[in-house]
Design a protein around this motif. Structure first.
Motif, short mmCIF file in Angstrom:
data_model
loop_
_atom_site.label_atom_id
_atom_site.label_comp_id
_atom_site.label_asym_id
_atom_site.label_seq_id
_atom_site.Cartn_x
_atom_site.Cartn_y
_atom_site.Cartn_z
N GLN A 73 3.83 -1.01 7.15
CA GLN A 73 2.56 -0.72 6.72
C GLN A 73 2.16 0.76 6.48
O GLN A 73 1.40 1.09 5.45
CB GLN A 73 1.65 -1.20 7.80
CG GLN A 73 1.41 -2.97 7.83
CD GLN A 73 0.53 -3.33 8.99
OE1 GLN A 73 -0.07 -2.70 9.89
NE2 GLN A 73 0.02 -4.38 8.86
N TRP A 115 2.36 -8.97 1.26
CA TRP A 115 2.35 -7.63 1.62
C TRP A 115 3.24 -6.74 0.57
O TRP A 115 2.68 -5.67 0.19
CB TRP A 115 2.79 -7.25 2.89
CG TRP A 115 2.84 -5.83 3.25
CD1 TRP A 115 3.78 -5.00 3.59
CD2 TRP A 115 1.65 -5.10 3.59
NE1 TRP A 115 3.60 -3.70 3.97
CE2 TRP A 115 2.24 -3.70 3.64
CE3 TRP A 115 0.34 -5.14 3.27
CZ2 TRP A 115 1.28 -2.54 4.17
CZ3 TRP A 115 -0.60 -4.02 3.71
CH2 TRP A 115 -0.14 -2.69 3.79
N ARG A 214 -2.80 -5.26 0.22
CA ARG A 214 -2.00 -6.53 0.50
C ARG A 214 -2.38 -7.28 -0.71
O ARG A 214 -1.66 -8.29 -0.87
CB ARG A 214 -2.64 -7.25 1.83
CG ARG A 214 -1.94 -6.88 2.88
CD ARG A 214 -2.46 -7.73 3.92
NE ARG A 214 -1.92 -9.26 3.71
CZ ARG A 214 -2.16 -10.25 4.49
NH1 ARG A 214 -3.23 -10.23 5.24
NH2 ARG A 214 -1.77 -11.38 3.93
#
Length: 262
Positions: A73, A115, A214
């Protein structure tokens, strides 16, 4: 929000933090102590946090699975560069059929494909522009033999209506509206009114931006609508994050000093 917190502040040392520390952080965005405890418990059940006992106090730290999630992330949020997919005209197609015995792996695979900017073309068939290496995605799935249920191809469409394929996979009009909503929400004098300080505002900002990422396909520019708002949103995100970051770091350091058990 807790994954954002771990990514921003816990990747290097991964300290053990008491439940009260998590409550202190999320209280800054209006989350109740009860809701925070439930969230921490749920993340522990999913294997993202590890629980320890220090006397009567429970402490939590990110598991290896959780650290892996937040590292990816962080890379996508702060270090990602948007280049045109290569080779031109190529698409990566991933198809899988996982049995009920691999329900957990199926759920995780769908989340990680989303993602990584894959879109669902139809049930079990995912699509991304360019030639993509999916070995890292598959290697992160728990359970043995998952890769035996997955096929991956690099393909070139044999029809003219590529735009139709894209529209069936991604709803670009809805995504553009979400980008414009981001601009309306954050390009104001006092954004994130639910946050009580810079730490809260930064957590809300980073989490909101990640949610947009995302949902954003890395499509070639020629397949995007005119005046695509992603670049304006990215610049706004970077400006606001730099504005909040210094104070947010100092506030979290104080919380960690108070609630950390090492």
């Amino acid at each position: 929000m807790l994954l954002t917190m771990i990514g921003r502040y816990c990747l290097d040392e991964n300290p053990e933090i008491s439940t009260a520390g998590y409550i202190d952080v999320l209280a800054r965005i209006g989350v109740s102590a009860h809701a925070t405890r439930l969230t921490v418990a749920r993340m522990t059940e999913r294997g993202l946090l590890e629980r320890s006992r220090r006397g009567r106090a429970a402490t939590f730290r990110a598991s290896e699975v959780g650290l892996d999630v937040v590292r990816r992330q962080q890379d996508r949020t702060f270090h990602d560069t948007v280049d045109e997919p290569r080779p031109e005209g190529a698409w990566t197609i991933l198809s899988f059929t996982l049995p009920e015995t691999h329900r957990k792996e199926r759920h995780l695979l769908r989340r990680r494909l989303a993602w990584e900017s894959f879109g669902l073309l139809r049930d079990g068939v995912w699509l991304a522009p360019g030639e993509r290496d999916v070995s890292a995605i598959l290697s992160q799935l728990p359970g043995a033999g998952v890769d035996q249920h997955v096929e991956v191809f690099t393909a070139y469409p044999k029809f003219a209506d590529v735009e139709g394929m894209i529209s069936r996979t991604w709803h670009l009009g809805e995504l553009a509206e979400r980008y414009h909503r981001f601009l309306r929400t954050w390009n104001v004098a006092r954004p994130a009114p639910e946050a009580t300080d810079a730490l809260g505002r930064d957590l809300v900002l980073v989490s909101a931006w990640r949610q947009l990422l995302r949902e954003t396909p890395r499509l070639p520019a020629k397949h995007l609508p005119r005046d695509w708002p992603a670049a304006r949103c990215h610049e706004l995100f970077r400006t606001l994050h730099e504005t909040y970051r210094g104070d947010a770091d100092r506030i979290f350091a104080g919380i960690l000093a108070e609630h950390r058990l090492s």
